[in-house]
Scaffold this active site. Structure first.
Site, PDB file in Angstrom:
ATOM      1  N   ILE A  30      13.520  50.783  10.260  1.00  0.00           N
ATOM      2  CA  ILE A  30      12.834  51.038  11.540  1.00  0.00           C
ATOM      3  C   ILE A  30      11.991  49.818  11.872  1.00  0.00           C
ATOM      4  O   ILE A  30      11.182  49.373  11.031  1.00  0.00           O
ATOM      5  CB  ILE A  30      11.950  52.301  11.447  1.00  0.00           C
ATOM      6  CG1 ILE A  30      12.813  53.547  11.204  1.00  0.00           C
ATOM      7  CG2 ILE A  30      11.109  52.468  12.730  1.00  0.00           C
ATOM      8  CD1 ILE A  30      12.023  54.798  10.838  1.00  0.00           C
ATOM      9  N   GLY A  45       9.090  47.887  13.817  1.00  0.00           N
ATOM     10  CA  GLY A  45       7.839  48.089  14.556  1.00  0.00           C
ATOM     11  C   GLY A  45       7.326  46.769  15.094  1.00  0.00           C
ATOM     12  O   GLY A  45       7.363  45.755  14.397  1.00  0.00           O
ATOM     13  N   TYR A  46       6.852  46.778  16.325  1.00  0.00           N
ATOM     14  CA  TYR A  46       6.371  45.527  16.949  1.00  0.00           C
ATOM     15  C   TYR A  46       5.073  45.742  17.744  1.00  0.00           C
ATOM     16  O   TYR A  46       4.603  44.876  18.447  1.00  0.00           O
ATOM     17  CB  TYR A  46       7.449  44.937  17.875  1.00  0.00           C
ATOM     18  CG  TYR A  46       7.885  45.887  18.955  1.00  0.00           C
ATOM     19  CD1 TYR A  46       8.899  46.824  18.725  1.00  0.00           C
ATOM     20  CD2 TYR A  46       7.266  45.896  20.199  1.00  0.00           C
ATOM     21  CE1 TYR A  46       9.284  47.736  19.710  1.00  0.00           C
ATOM     22  CE2 TYR A  46       7.639  46.792  21.195  1.00  0.00           C
ATOM     23  CZ  TYR A  46       8.637  47.712  20.930  1.00  0.00           C
ATOM     24  OH  TYR A  46       9.007  48.610  21.899  1.00  0.00           O
ATOM     25  N   GLY A  47       4.533  46.956  17.655  1.00  0.00           N
ATOM     26  CA  GLY A  47       3.243  47.257  18.314  1.00  0.00           C
ATOM     27  C   GLY A  47       2.361  47.958  17.304  1.00  0.00           C
ATOM     28  O   GLY A  47       2.136  47.433  16.205  1.00  0.00           O
ATOM     29  N   SER A  48       1.942  49.194  17.616  1.00  0.00           N
ATOM     30  CA  SER A  48       1.054  49.889  16.668  1.00  0.00           C
ATOM     31  C   SER A  48       1.753  50.179  15.346  1.00  0.00           C
ATOM     32  O   SER A  48       1.103  50.328  14.304  1.00  0.00           O
ATOM     33  CB  SER A  48       0.574  51.204  17.279  1.00  0.00           C
ATOM     34  OG  SER A  48       1.669  52.062  17.486  1.00  0.00           O
ATOM     35  N   GLU A  60       6.297  58.519  19.438  1.00  0.00           N
ATOM     36  CA  GLU A  60       6.840  57.483  20.318  1.00  0.00           C
ATOM     37  C   GLU A  60       7.534  58.039  21.553  1.00  0.00           C
ATOM     38  O   GLU A  60       7.344  57.548  22.660  1.00  0.00           O
ATOM     39  CB  GLU A  60       7.843  56.622  19.542  1.00  0.00           C
ATOM     40  CG  GLU A  60       7.253  55.903  18.359  1.00  0.00           C
ATOM     41  CD  GLU A  60       6.201  54.893  18.797  1.00  0.00           C
ATOM     42  OE1 GLU A  60       5.037  55.084  18.441  1.00  0.00           O
ATOM     43  OE2 GLU A  60       6.554  53.946  19.492  1.00  0.00           O
TER      44      GLU A  60
HETATM   45  N1  LIG Z   1       7.427  51.001  19.667  1.00  0.00           N
HETATM   46  C1  LIG Z   1       6.436  49.961  19.496  1.00  0.00           C
HETATM   47  C2  LIG Z   1       5.148  50.339  20.149  1.00  0.00           C
HETATM   48  C3  LIG Z   1       4.685  51.594  19.558  1.00  0.00           C
HETATM   49  C4  LIG Z   1       3.388  52.002  20.116  1.00  0.00           C
HETATM   50  O1  LIG Z   1       2.442  51.233  20.197  1.00  0.00           O
HETATM   51  N2  LIG Z   1       3.404  53.267  20.482  1.00  0.00           N
HETATM   52  C5  LIG Z   1       2.189  53.930  20.856  1.00  0.00           C
HETATM   53  C6  LIG Z   1       2.574  55.125  21.681  1.00  0.00           C
HETATM   54  S1  LIG Z   1       2.214  54.862  23.335  1.00  0.00           S
HETATM   55  C7  LIG Z   1       1.481  54.363  19.593  1.00  0.00           C
HETATM   56  O2  LIG Z   1       2.111  54.851  18.685  1.00  0.00           O
HETATM   57  N3  LIG Z   1       0.201  54.208  19.541  1.00  0.00           N
HETATM   58  C8  LIG Z   1      -0.532  54.633  18.363  1.00  0.00           C
HETATM   59  C9  LIG Z   1      -1.817  53.830  18.356  1.00  0.00           C
HETATM   60  O3  LIG Z   1      -2.110  53.237  19.404  1.00  0.00           O
HETATM   61  O4  LIG Z   1      -2.494  53.800  17.307  1.00  0.00           O
HETATM   62  C10 LIG Z   1       6.277  49.682  18.012  1.00  0.00           C
HETATM   63  O5  LIG Z   1       7.338  49.680  17.385  1.00  0.00           O
HETATM   64  O6  LIG Z   1       5.207  49.451  17.460  1.00  0.00           O
END
Ligand SMILES: N[C@@H](CCC(=O)N[C@@H](CS)C(=O)NCC(=O)O)C(=O)O
Length: 222
Positions: free
Chosen positions: A35, A37-40, A115
């Protein structure tokens, strides 16, 4: 109930036990999935995994173009979180997590809520290049927010994105934390990992922050 007369020379056939969820067919096909991940997910995967790799995907750029009304924003003040934009010249750094066996269903169940349901993301297969072994790429699942999802905000000047991030918070915390934790990760990846969009937003935040942080003099007037 009348029994059908069976051929006396043929013993009744007992049905072979079908594999059940409790005892899946053990044909050596152990479930395993990467999997990306590239953000949170880079700093808070919050699911059990067996292995992880820092690396990148080609053909995508990361953009703060997804609105978030739960984790880092509200209905009245949606925050901004990242998605992947198809970009032939693009390269996005992140972390790939390997889940195996029962971890697969647990991770997918959890991420579907975090997500997809709460965030508006869809899944997409990407090719991930581990930093240490870029010649051995891996297929991975990524969560991508497309322009068709209702939370999509699309492009905006980095200064406007920075203003929105400074003003928003949600159930997972302030939107600024989301930005700075991602920037911290990119620092750790080293100089070969560049993200001009992210850096421009961090710079804009740094310029505006003094306006958002009252000085002692201003506080004394309160
Ligand atoms: N899909 C991206 C972005 C995921 C993301 O940032 N999703 C938000 C949902 S809007 C999240 O899970 N946020 C949790 C947080 O901000 O701690 C990833 O792989 O990291």
């Amino acid at each position: 109930m009348k029994q059908e007369s069976a051929d006396p020379n043929t013993p009744p056939r007992s049905p072979s036990p079908a594999p059940s969820a409790q005892h899946p067919r053990d044909d050596g096909d152990a479930q395993a999935l990467w999997i990306f991940g590239y953000g949170s997910l880079v700093w808070r995967p919050d699911f059990a995994y067996s292995d992880s790799r820092v690396g990148f995907v080609r053909g995508y750029s990361r953009r703060f173009w997804q609105g978030d009304t739960f984790h880092r924003g509200s209905d009245k003040m949606p925050g901004r979180v990242v998605t992947l934009l198809e970009d032939h010249e693009g390269c996005t750094w992140g972390v790939a997590y390997q889940v195996q066996g029962e971890q697969v269903s647990e991770a997918l169940k959890y991420l579907n809520v975090r997500e997809a349901v709460l965030g508006g993301y869809d899944t997409k297969e990407v090719t991930f290049y581990p930093q240490d072994t870029p010649d051995q790429p891996l297929k991975a699942l990524a969560y991508v927010a497309t322009p068709q999802n209702p939370g999509y905000l699309g492009p905006a000047p980095e200064e406007a994105i920075a203003t929105q991030i400074l003003a928003c918070r949600g159930f997972s915390g302030h939107n600024l934390e989301y930005l700075l934790r991602l920037a911290d990760f990119m620092q750790l990846c080293g100089p070969q990992a560049q993200d001009e969009h992210l850096a421009a937003i961090v710079d804009a935040v740094g310029t505006m922050l003094p306006c958002f942080c009252p000085t002692e003099q201003a506080l004394a007037l309160v």
